[in-house]
Design a protein around this motif. Structure first.
Motif, PDB file in Angstrom:
ATOM      1  N   LEU A 298     -18.661  -1.076  14.049  1.00 14.73           N
ATOM      2  CA  LEU A 298     -20.067  -1.367  14.310  1.00 14.73           C
ATOM      3  C   LEU A 298     -20.599  -0.485  15.426  1.00 14.73           C
ATOM      4  N   ASP A 299     -21.761   0.116  15.199  1.00 18.14           N
ATOM      5  CA  ASP A 299     -22.445   0.915  16.213  1.00 18.14           C
ATOM      6  C   ASP A 299     -23.499   0.026  16.871  1.00 18.14           C
ATOM      7  N   PRO A 300     -23.254  -0.475  18.093  1.00 19.99           N
ATOM      8  CA  PRO A 300     -24.198  -1.397  18.734  1.00 19.99           C
ATOM      9  C   PRO A 300     -25.613  -0.828  18.849  1.00 19.99           C
ATOM     10  N   GLY A 301     -25.720   0.491  18.983  1.00 16.85           N
ATOM     11  CA  GLY A 301     -27.035   1.104  19.127  1.00 16.85           C
ATOM     12  C   GLY A 301     -27.885   1.044  17.874  1.00 16.85           C
ATOM     13  N   GLN A 302     -27.258   0.721  16.733  1.00 22.01           N
ATOM     14  CA  GLN A 302     -27.990   0.637  15.468  1.00 22.01           C
ATOM     15  C   GLN A 302     -28.425  -0.781  15.118  1.00 22.01           C
ATOM     16  N   VAL A 303     -27.919  -1.764  15.864  1.00 21.29           N
ATOM     17  CA  VAL A 303     -28.240  -3.163  15.562  1.00 21.29           C
ATOM     18  C   VAL A 303     -29.655  -3.483  16.042  1.00 21.29           C
ATOM     19  N   ASP A 304     -30.508  -3.835  15.114  1.00 23.33           N
ATOM     20  CA  ASP A 304     -31.909  -4.131  15.436  1.00 23.33           C
ATOM     21  C   ASP A 304     -32.224  -5.539  14.942  1.00 23.33           C
ATOM     22  N   LEU A 305     -32.152  -6.498  15.851  1.00 23.23           N
ATOM     23  CA  LEU A 305     -32.341  -7.897  15.492  1.00 23.23           C
ATOM     24  C   LEU A 305     -33.673  -8.441  16.001  1.00 23.23           C
TER      25      LEU A 305
ATOM     26  N   VAL B 234     -29.147 -30.383   9.647  1.00 19.55           N
ATOM     27  CA  VAL B 234     -28.137 -31.271  10.223  1.00 19.55           C
ATOM     28  C   VAL B 234     -27.534 -32.170   9.141  1.00 19.55           C
ATOM     29  N   ASN B 235     -28.378 -32.757   8.326  1.00 22.67           N
ATOM     30  CA  ASN B 235     -27.885 -33.632   7.255  1.00 22.67           C
ATOM     31  C   ASN B 235     -26.980 -32.875   6.289  1.00 22.67           C
ATOM     32  N   ASN B 236     -27.386 -31.670   5.934  1.00 20.32           N
ATOM     33  CA  ASN B 236     -26.616 -30.895   4.963  1.00 20.32           C
ATOM     34  C   ASN B 236     -25.262 -30.471   5.520  1.00 20.32           C
ATOM     35  N   ILE B 237     -25.248 -30.011   6.774  1.00 19.31           N
ATOM     36  CA  ILE B 237     -23.979 -29.592   7.383  1.00 19.31           C
ATOM     37  C   ILE B 237     -23.058 -30.794   7.566  1.00 19.31           C
ATOM     38  N   SER B 238     -23.625 -31.922   7.961  1.00 24.79           N
ATOM     39  CA  SER B 238     -22.832 -33.127   8.148  1.00 24.79           C
ATOM     40  C   SER B 238     -22.162 -33.547   6.847  1.00 24.79           C
ATOM     41  N   ALA B 239     -22.876 -33.392   5.731  1.00 23.48           N
ATOM     42  CA  ALA B 239     -22.353 -33.834   4.439  1.00 23.48           C
ATOM     43  C   ALA B 239     -21.366 -32.839   3.837  1.00 23.48           C
ATOM     44  N   SER B 240     -21.650 -31.548   3.974  1.00 24.99           N
ATOM     45  CA  SER B 240     -20.832 -30.534   3.288  1.00 24.99           C
ATOM     46  C   SER B 240     -19.800 -29.858   4.177  1.00 24.99           C
ATOM     47  N   GLY B 241     -20.096 -29.796   5.499  1.00 23.70           N
ATOM     48  CA  GLY B 241     -19.189 -29.115   6.416  1.00 23.70           C
ATOM     49  C   GLY B 241     -19.257 -27.600   6.328  1.00 23.70           C
ATOM     50  N   GLU B 242     -20.311 -27.077   5.713  1.00 28.02           N
ATOM     51  CA  GLU B 242     -20.436 -25.623   5.548  1.00 28.02           C
ATOM     52  C   GLU B 242     -21.857 -25.153   5.833  1.00 28.02           C
ATOM     53  N   PHE B 243     -21.985 -23.931   6.345  1.00 24.30           N
ATOM     54  CA  PHE B 243     -23.297 -23.312   6.526  1.00 24.30           C
ATOM     55  C   PHE B 243     -23.123 -21.825   6.746  1.00 24.30           C
ATOM     56  N   VAL B 244     -24.235 -21.103   6.643  1.00 23.72           N
ATOM     57  CA  VAL B 244     -24.250 -19.666   6.876  1.00 23.72           C
ATOM     58  C   VAL B 244     -25.305 -19.364   7.925  1.00 23.72           C
ATOM     59  N   VAL B 245     -24.928 -18.601   8.945  1.00 22.73           N
ATOM     60  CA  VAL B 245     -25.883 -18.144   9.954  1.00 22.73           C
ATOM     61  C   VAL B 245     -26.244 -16.707   9.631  1.00 22.73           C
ATOM     62  N   ASN B 246     -27.491 -16.501   9.230  1.00 20.24           N
ATOM     63  CA  ASN B 246     -28.011 -15.173   8.923  1.00 20.24           C
ATOM     64  C   ASN B 246     -28.768 -14.630  10.127  1.00 20.24           C
ATOM     65  N   LEU B 247     -28.687 -13.321  10.343  1.00 23.02           N
ATOM     66  CA  LEU B 247     -29.413 -12.668  11.423  1.00 23.02           C
ATOM     67  C   LEU B 247     -30.479 -11.771  10.809  1.00 23.02           C
ATOM     68  N   ALA B 248     -31.712 -11.980  11.222  1.00 21.45           N
ATOM     69  CA  ALA B 248     -32.844 -11.250  10.646  1.00 21.45           C
ATOM     70  C   ALA B 248     -33.211 -10.030  11.470  1.00 21.45           C
ATOM     71  N   GLY B 249     -33.768  -9.029  10.793  1.00 18.03           N
ATOM     72  CA  GLY B 249     -34.313  -7.858  11.455  1.00 18.03           C
ATOM     73  C   GLY B 249     -35.813  -8.001  11.621  1.00 18.03           C
ATOM     74  N   PRO B 250     -36.447  -7.120  12.401  1.00 17.50           N
ATOM     75  CA  PRO B 250     -37.890  -7.206  12.639  1.00 17.50           C
ATOM     76  C   PRO B 250     -38.725  -7.220  11.363  1.00 17.50           C
ATOM     77  N   ALA B 251     -38.267  -6.532  10.328  1.00 18.86           N
ATOM     78  CA  ALA B 251     -39.036  -6.480   9.082  1.00 18.86           C
ATOM     79  C   ALA B 251     -39.108  -7.841   8.393  1.00 18.86           C
TER      80      ALA B 251
END
Length: 204
Positions: A173-180, A72-89
């Motif tokens: 994008l092939d939805p059937g291949q997305v494994d989150l 929260v502090n970092n986003i408030s100060a910089s106005g930037e962030f990255v949302v990463n999506l992880a796989g099971p591995a």
């Protein structure tokens, strides 16, 4: 069974809701502090809001004592962030980044993760993530305003990095291949690609 939420403690309300509102996608959020040090933290209170403009929402809870999270502090100060999506591995290392490290400690370094450069924002993304959304801050609000327990952070998506293995022959994008990786209740986790998934066209 009827549950009267007016009589529940906050932790009890959290337990009921987090166990029943499932599965929840996980936003693995990378930011930079004022000294350029990277921070990485997972949040399962996360969702897409709209495609016009492309916007997502993360809801970091306050820490004990009402302290703001580094995210929260970092986003408030910089106005930037990255949302990463992880796989099971990546489940183990994602879980490791939820440890309450001291401010200024890079979870990338502490947990042995490789950072990759973003294109339109300064915070790095997670190398090997299923996808990464580069975002600029659109709006940040404490909630509830009179006694905040979290912050609503809306991010406008500027660009996305997607694993090429998820694309079909036409480059779509092939939805059937997305494994989150996703969160269930308690310490339960799940994955989005299973044999029980099915397609269901909308009625016309």
């Amino acid at each position: 069974m009827l549950i009267d939420f007016a009589g529940l403690k906050p932790v009890e309300a959290y337990e009921w809701m987090s166990a029943l509102i499932v599965p929840r996608p996980i936003a693995w959020v990378s930011t930079l502090d004022g000294q350029g040090r990277a921070n990485l933290a997972p949040f399962s209170f996360f969702q897409m809001i709209t495609g016009k403009p492309p916007t997502l929402l993360i809801c970091p809870l306050l820490q004990r004592g009402g302290k703001l999270k580094d995210t929260v502090n970092n986003i408030s100060a910089s106005g930037e962030f990255v949302v990463n999506l992880a796989g099971p591995a990546q489940a183990q290392v994602l879980n490791a980044t939820s440890f309450p490290f001291e401010a200024g400690v890079s979870e990338f370094e502490a947990c042995g993760l490789q950072a990759a450069p973003s294109r339109l924002v300064q915070p790095p993304r997670v190398e090997g993530a299923v996808a990464s959304f580069e975002c600029k801050l659109a709006m940040m609000e404490p909630y509830p305003r009179h006694e905040p327990s979290c912050h609503l952070i809306f991010g406008q998506v500027l660009a996305a990095h997607v694993d090429d293995q998820l694309l079909d022959a036409d480059g779509k994008l092939d939805p059937g291949q997305v494994d989150l990786l996703f969160r269930m209740g308690g310490e339960w986790y799940g994955r989005s690609r299973t044999e029980s998934n099915f397609t269901l066209p909308r009625p016309r």
